[in-house]
Design an enzyme around this catalytic site. Structure first.
Site, PDB file in Angstrom:
ATOM      1  N   GLU A 258      39.580 128.678  22.526  1.00 41.24           N
ATOM      2  CA  GLU A 258      38.680 128.421  21.402  1.00 41.24           C
ATOM      3  C   GLU A 258      38.887 126.997  20.902  1.00 41.24           C
ATOM      4  O   GLU A 258      39.785 126.745  20.084  1.00 41.24           O
ATOM      5  CB  GLU A 258      38.964 129.399  20.255  1.00 41.24           C
ATOM      6  CG  GLU A 258      38.685 130.846  20.590  1.00 41.24           C
ATOM      7  CD  GLU A 258      38.330 131.637  19.331  1.00 41.24           C
ATOM      8  OE1 GLU A 258      37.286 132.298  19.338  1.00 41.24           O
ATOM      9  OE2 GLU A 258      39.082 131.562  18.343  1.00 41.24           O
TER      10      GLU A 258
ATOM     11  N   HIS B 141      44.991 132.737  16.241  1.00 32.33           N
ATOM     12  CA  HIS B 141      43.675 132.153  15.960  1.00 32.33           C
ATOM     13  C   HIS B 141      43.874 130.803  15.261  1.00 32.33           C
ATOM     14  O   HIS B 141      44.787 130.648  14.443  1.00 32.33           O
ATOM     15  CB  HIS B 141      42.846 133.097  15.084  1.00 32.33           C
ATOM     16  CG  HIS B 141      41.415 132.665  14.991  1.00 32.33           C
ATOM     17  ND1 HIS B 141      41.016 131.645  14.149  1.00 32.33           N
ATOM     18  CD2 HIS B 141      40.315 133.070  15.659  1.00 32.33           C
ATOM     19  CE1 HIS B 141      39.716 131.464  14.314  1.00 32.33           C
ATOM     20  NE2 HIS B 141      39.261 132.311  15.218  1.00 32.33           N
TER      21      HIS B 141
ATOM     22  N   ASN C 283      35.074 139.133  16.282  1.00 30.09           N
ATOM     23  CA  ASN C 283      36.096 138.801  15.287  1.00 30.09           C
ATOM     24  C   ASN C 283      35.378 138.717  13.948  1.00 30.09           C
ATOM     25  O   ASN C 283      34.720 137.718  13.658  1.00 30.09           O
ATOM     26  CB  ASN C 283      36.754 137.466  15.658  1.00 30.09           C
ATOM     27  CG  ASN C 283      37.697 136.966  14.576  1.00 30.09           C
ATOM     28  OD1 ASN C 283      38.038 137.693  13.651  1.00 30.09           O
ATOM     29  ND2 ASN C 283      38.113 135.705  14.698  1.00 30.09           N
ATOM     30  N   TRP C 284      35.522 139.776  13.171  1.00 30.84           N
ATOM     31  CA  TRP C 284      34.777 139.836  11.904  1.00 30.84           C
ATOM     32  C   TRP C 284      35.340 138.882  10.854  1.00 30.84           C
ATOM     33  O   TRP C 284      34.728 138.654   9.815  1.00 30.84           O
ATOM     34  CB  TRP C 284      34.793 141.266  11.353  1.00 30.84           C
ATOM     35  CG  TRP C 284      33.956 142.248  12.121  1.00 30.84           C
ATOM     36  CD1 TRP C 284      33.306 142.029  13.316  1.00 30.84           C
ATOM     37  CD2 TRP C 284      33.686 143.608  11.767  1.00 30.84           C
ATOM     38  NE1 TRP C 284      32.646 143.174  13.711  1.00 30.84           N
ATOM     39  CE2 TRP C 284      32.864 144.156  12.782  1.00 30.84           C
ATOM     40  CE3 TRP C 284      34.055 144.423  10.694  1.00 30.84           C
ATOM     41  CZ2 TRP C 284      32.403 145.485  12.748  1.00 30.84           C
ATOM     42  CZ3 TRP C 284      33.601 145.740  10.667  1.00 30.84           C
ATOM     43  CH2 TRP C 284      32.778 146.257  11.677  1.00 30.84           C
ATOM     44  N   LYS C 285      36.532 138.371  11.077  1.00 31.20           N
ATOM     45  CA  LYS C 285      37.201 137.517  10.081  1.00 31.20           C
ATOM     46  C   LYS C 285      37.203 138.236   8.720  1.00 31.20           C
ATOM     47  O   LYS C 285      37.271 139.461   8.676  1.00 31.20           O
ATOM     48  CB  LYS C 285      36.545 136.139  10.012  1.00 31.20           C
ATOM     49  CG  LYS C 285      36.458 135.501  11.404  1.00 31.20           C
ATOM     50  CD  LYS C 285      36.116 134.048  11.394  1.00 31.20           C
ATOM     51  CE  LYS C 285      36.033 133.540  12.833  1.00 31.20           C
ATOM     52  NZ  LYS C 285      35.833 132.102  12.902  1.00 31.20           N
TER      53      LYS C 285
ATOM     54  N   GLY D 121      32.643 128.111  14.398  1.00 29.07           N
ATOM     55  CA  GLY D 121      31.852 128.204  13.174  1.00 29.07           C
ATOM     56  C   GLY D 121      31.054 126.949  12.865  1.00 29.07           C
ATOM     57  O   GLY D 121      30.505 126.808  11.775  1.00 29.07           O
TER      58      GLY D 121
ATOM     59  N   GLU E 175      42.488 129.466  12.865  1.00 30.11           N
ATOM     60  CA  GLU E 175      42.489 129.513  11.394  1.00 30.11           C
ATOM     61  C   GLU E 175      43.866 129.911  10.875  1.00 30.11           C
ATOM     62  O   GLU E 175      44.304 129.428   9.823  1.00 30.11           O
ATOM     63  CB  GLU E 175      41.393 130.482  10.906  1.00 30.11           C
ATOM     64  CG  GLU E 175      40.009 129.853  11.089  1.00 30.11           C
ATOM     65  CD  GLU E 175      38.867 130.827  11.339  1.00 30.11           C
ATOM     66  OE1 GLU E 175      39.019 132.031  11.080  1.00 30.11           O
ATOM     67  OE2 GLU E 175      37.805 130.360  11.810  1.00 30.11           O
TER      68      GLU E 175
ATOM     69  N   SER F 100      31.253 129.360  18.509  1.00 30.81           N
ATOM     70  CA  SER F 100      29.792 129.295  18.424  1.00 30.81           C
ATOM     71  C   SER F 100      29.076 129.899  19.628  1.00 30.81           C
ATOM     72  O   SER F 100      28.064 129.368  20.081  1.00 30.81           O
ATOM     73  CB  SER F 100      29.338 127.854  18.170  1.00 30.81           C
ATOM     74  OG  SER F 100      29.858 127.385  16.923  1.00 30.81           O
TER      75      SER F 100
ATOM     76  N   GLY G 237      32.609 135.134  16.609  1.00 29.87           N
ATOM     77  CA  GLY G 237      32.762 135.175  15.157  1.00 29.87           C
ATOM     78  C   GLY G 237      31.444 135.503  14.478  1.00 29.87           C
ATOM     79  O   GLY G 237      31.026 136.645  14.388  1.00 29.87           O
ATOM     80  N   GLY G 238      30.758 134.455  14.015  1.00 30.11           N
ATOM     81  CA  GLY G 238      29.531 134.627  13.234  1.00 30.11           C
ATOM     82  C   GLY G 238      28.523 135.584  13.849  1.00 30.11           C
ATOM     83  O   GLY G 238      27.959 136.443  13.147  1.00 30.11           O
TER      84      GLY G 238
HETATM   85  P1  PGA Z   1      32.400 131.530  15.767  1.00 32.13           P
HETATM   86  O1  PGA Z   1      33.945 131.986  15.674  1.00 32.13           O
HETATM   87  O2  PGA Z   1      31.778 132.384  16.867  1.00 32.13           O
HETATM   88  O3  PGA Z   1      31.822 131.837  14.439  1.00 32.13           O
HETATM   89  O4  PGA Z   1      32.405 130.085  16.115  1.00 32.13           O
HETATM   90  C1  PGA Z   1      34.687 132.293  16.812  1.00 32.13           C
HETATM   91  C2  PGA Z   1      36.110 132.616  16.432  1.00 32.13           C
HETATM   92  O5  PGA Z   1      36.629 131.999  15.491  1.00 32.13           O
HETATM   93  O6  PGA Z   1      36.748 133.495  17.033  1.00 32.13           O
END
Ligand code: PGA
Length: 246
Positions: free
Chosen positions: A164, A93, A9-11, A170, A95, A208, A229-230
């Site tokens: 999640e 998600h 997930n590149w966000k 994050g 967010e 994470s 994500g990251g």
């Molecule tokens: P993260 O994000 O791996 O940076 O914690 C995961 C996500 O939000 O899908």
């Protein structure tokens, strides 16, 4: 035996040259004995599709509209995602639930719209830290999933589910394999009550996931891969995670 799935997930990260370098790095590092996909920002979907032509890496988006088409300025329909060749779309998600006030029902409607166009929704559920501390984890994730089950009815078996925990996204605070597995088992049980396909469905863990904790998480009975994500922004890190799922 469920084949594992790892989704990046590149966000809201990247640009054309950084994306090209990242995708080239993934092409070089693969293939893996797991399904792998990247969910990229809307403007880069077409170029990602081109870069991944002939590759075993799928691609998708990070959101879609619940609407079919029409006067919805700024929205992107699942028909458009299908038109571009997207295999997946992330919906719900945390967010988006938090910053865009997406309700359980809206998330379910988005999942339904995606399925109607042959795009597999990756439906995210997860509790906040306050909810976990109040002992409401199960209640929250079951409520979030129930809206999707109720809306999709017999099609529920077609989705990918992602657990999640919001407090792990994050933050560098990963859920322990035991914590994650416990919630995955609850979700699997809820799916089993709704569809005979539950045992074949993939439930991803996200929050994470890093090269050094992926293997432990993926070894859990009900964890069928990850939503990353990251660590999806570096080809070397993402490919170690894909290998851990292989
Ligand atoms: P993260 O994000 O791996 O940076 O914690 C995961 C996500 O939000 O899908």
């Amino acid at each position: 035996m469920r084949k594992k799935l790892v989704v990046g997930n590149w966000k809201m990260h990247g640009n054309r040259s950084a994306n090209a370098a990242l995708l080239a790095g993934l092409k070089e590092a693969g293939p893996w004995n797991a399904d792998v996909a990247v969910c990229v920002p809307f403007p880069y979907i077409a170029e990602t599709a081109l870069a991944l032509t002939g590759q075993a890496i799928a691609f998708g988006a990070q959101d879609c509209s619940a609407q079919e088409q029409g006067a919805f300025t700024g929205e992107v329909s699942s028909a458009m995602l299908a038109d571009l060749g997207c295999r997946y779309v992330i919906v719900g998600h945390s967010e988006r639930r938090a910053y865009h006030h997406e309700s359980d029902q809206l998330v379910a409607d988005k999942a339904k719209a995606a399925l109607a166009h042959g795009v597999t929704p990756i439906v995210c559920v997860g509790e906040t830290l306050a909810e976990r501390e109040a002992g409401q984890t199960e209640l929250v994730v079951k409520r979030q999933l129930a809206a999707v089950i109720h809306t999709l009815t017999h099609c529920i078996g077609e989705i990918v589910l992602a657990y999640e925990p919001v407090w792990a996204i994050g933050t560098g605070l990963t859920a322990s394999p035991e914590q994650a597995q416990a919630v995955h088992a609850v979700l699997r049980k809820q799916l089993q009550a709704a569809t005979q396909k539950a045992d074949a469905m993939r439930i991803l863990y996200g929050g994470s996931v890093k090269p050094d904790n992926a293997a432990q998480l993926f070894a859990c009975a009900d964890i069928d891969g990850g939503l990353i994500g990251g660590a999806a922004l570096k080809a070397a890190d993402f490919s170690v995670i894909c290998r851990a799922a292989s």
